[in-house]
Design a protein around this motif. Structure first.
Motif, PDB file in Angstrom:
ATOM      1  N   SER A 177     -37.014 -31.937  -3.372  1.00  0.00           N
ATOM      2  CA  SER A 177     -35.929 -31.151  -2.778  1.00  0.00           C
ATOM      3  C   SER A 177     -36.470 -30.039  -1.884  1.00  0.00           C
ATOM      4  O   SER A 177     -37.684 -29.842  -1.763  1.00  0.00           O
ATOM      5  N   SER A 178     -35.548 -29.277  -1.319  1.00  0.00           N
ATOM      6  CA  SER A 178     -35.933 -28.143  -0.481  1.00  0.00           C
ATOM      7  C   SER A 178     -36.445 -26.974  -1.315  1.00  0.00           C
ATOM      8  O   SER A 178     -36.975 -26.005  -0.780  1.00  0.00           O
ATOM      9  N   GLN A 179     -36.251 -27.045  -2.645  1.00  0.00           N
ATOM     10  CA  GLN A 179     -36.764 -26.048  -3.590  1.00  0.00           C
ATOM     11  C   GLN A 179     -36.235 -24.640  -3.309  1.00  0.00           C
ATOM     12  O   GLN A 179     -36.964 -23.650  -3.335  1.00  0.00           O
ATOM     13  N   ASP A 180     -34.903 -24.580  -3.062  1.00  0.00           N
ATOM     14  CA  ASP A 180     -34.270 -23.284  -2.855  1.00  0.00           C
ATOM     15  C   ASP A 180     -34.300 -22.452  -4.141  1.00  0.00           C
ATOM     16  O   ASP A 180     -34.400 -21.230  -4.109  1.00  0.00           O
ATOM     17  N   LEU A 181     -34.205 -23.141  -5.271  1.00  0.00           N
ATOM     18  CA  LEU A 181     -34.281 -22.473  -6.569  1.00  0.00           C
ATOM     19  C   LEU A 181     -35.742 -22.359  -6.979  1.00  0.00           C
ATOM     20  O   LEU A 181     -36.514 -23.311  -6.838  1.00  0.00           O
ATOM     21  N   LYS A 182     -36.144 -21.193  -7.480  1.00  0.00           N
ATOM     22  CA  LYS A 182     -37.538 -21.005  -7.887  1.00  0.00           C
ATOM     23  C   LYS A 182     -37.882 -21.939  -9.037  1.00  0.00           C
ATOM     24  O   LYS A 182     -37.060 -22.216  -9.915  1.00  0.00           O
ATOM     25  N   ALA A 183     -39.129 -22.404  -9.043  1.00  0.00           N
ATOM     26  CA  ALA A 183     -39.565 -23.383 -10.046  1.00  0.00           C
ATOM     27  C   ALA A 183     -39.423 -22.853 -11.459  1.00  0.00           C
ATOM     28  O   ALA A 183     -39.016 -23.583 -12.366  1.00  0.00           O
ATOM     29  N   ASP A 184     -39.743 -21.568 -11.676  1.00  0.00           N
ATOM     30  CA  ASP A 184     -39.672 -21.042 -13.044  1.00  0.00           C
ATOM     31  C   ASP A 184     -38.243 -21.032 -13.574  1.00  0.00           C
ATOM     32  O   ASP A 184     -38.009 -21.252 -14.770  1.00  0.00           O
ATOM     33  N   ARG A 185     -37.274 -20.828 -12.702  1.00  0.00           N
ATOM     34  CA  ARG A 185     -35.872 -20.876 -13.133  1.00  0.00           C
ATOM     35  C   ARG A 185     -35.465 -22.299 -13.472  1.00  0.00           C
ATOM     36  O   ARG A 185     -34.725 -22.548 -14.426  1.00  0.00           O
ATOM     37  N   MET A 186     -35.955 -23.240 -12.689  1.00  0.00           N
ATOM     38  CA  MET A 186     -35.660 -24.644 -12.969  1.00  0.00           C
ATOM     39  C   MET A 186     -36.308 -25.075 -14.274  1.00  0.00           C
ATOM     40  O   MET A 186     -35.708 -25.812 -15.067  1.00  0.00           O
ATOM     41  N   VAL A 187     -37.522 -24.610 -14.513  1.00  0.00           N
ATOM     42  CA  VAL A 187     -38.220 -24.922 -15.767  1.00  0.00           C
ATOM     43  C   VAL A 187     -37.407 -24.420 -16.953  1.00  0.00           C
ATOM     44  O   VAL A 187     -37.246 -25.120 -17.960  1.00  0.00           O
TER      45      VAL A 187
END
Length: 201
Positions: A167-177
């Protein structure tokens, strides 16, 4: 006759192939364009030796992917860890980090290898979760039940990380984790005796 993977000489040869492959990748070649001949020439090993170790390029690439991921897991997750919020978060974070970094090597021409890489990584996550679940139950849980839970969670974690890496990774990875961790814990509470920890770790 296939080489014995536990033989130190075999391990050294595998390392030569791995190093050669990584050097070729660093030269901005995509995965698709790197041939067995390229790998053996860079490793200064003949092609017959390569095929004594790997059936073909696909088998080597699967080995390469699993070895890279296993190394990261070993660095982050000591063998004596058990299933809890901290270890589960670390596993999920490792999967996300690896796929985001791995995506840098992928080009449109490498699409054909993605399903193989996905299966190889999912198997690694599955094995870790199965080990934790089996140890947690003290062997009391039915093997089929532990396998089903591990399979369900491994695909959920891996699928979420794969989708994020694409994805475009608009959401930070740590929040997704954290979001994936929350869903994983809810699933574990619902299907086994897992009790989530309220500790920050």
């Amino acid at each position: 006759m296939k080489a014995n993977p536990n033989d130190p000489r075999v391990k050294r040869t595998h390392q030569l192939f791995m190093q050669a492959f990584m050097e070729l990748l660093e030269q901005k070649k995509n995965i698709y364009s790197i041939s067995v001949q390229d790998i053996t020439t860079r490793a200064t090993v003949n092609r017959s030796t390569f095929y004594a170790h790997f059936e073909d390029k696909y088998a080597f690439l699967e080995y390469w992917m699993r070895e890279k991921f296993q190394k990261i897991i070993q660095q982050r997750l000591p063998e004596d860890l058990v299933l809890n919020r901290s270890s589960l978060r670390t596993l999920i974070q490792a999967v996300f980090d690896f796929l985001i970094r791995f995506r840098q090597y992928m080009t449109p021409g490498d699409k054909e290898f993605e399903p193989m890489f996905e299966t190889a990584m999912q198997k690694e996550v599955y094995q870790i979760l199965l080990k934790w679940l089996t140890e947690r139950s003290g062997g009391a849980a039915l093997p089929e039940r532990a396998e089903t839970i591990a399979n369900f969670l491994s695909w959920g974690i891996f699928g979420s990380a794969m989708q994020y890496s694409r994805s475009s990774q608009d959401l930070k990875a740590d929040r997704m984790v954290e979001s994936v961790l929350e869903v994983a814990e809810i699933s574990l509470v619902a299907i086994c005796d897992y009790k989530p920890s309220n500790a920050s770790d």
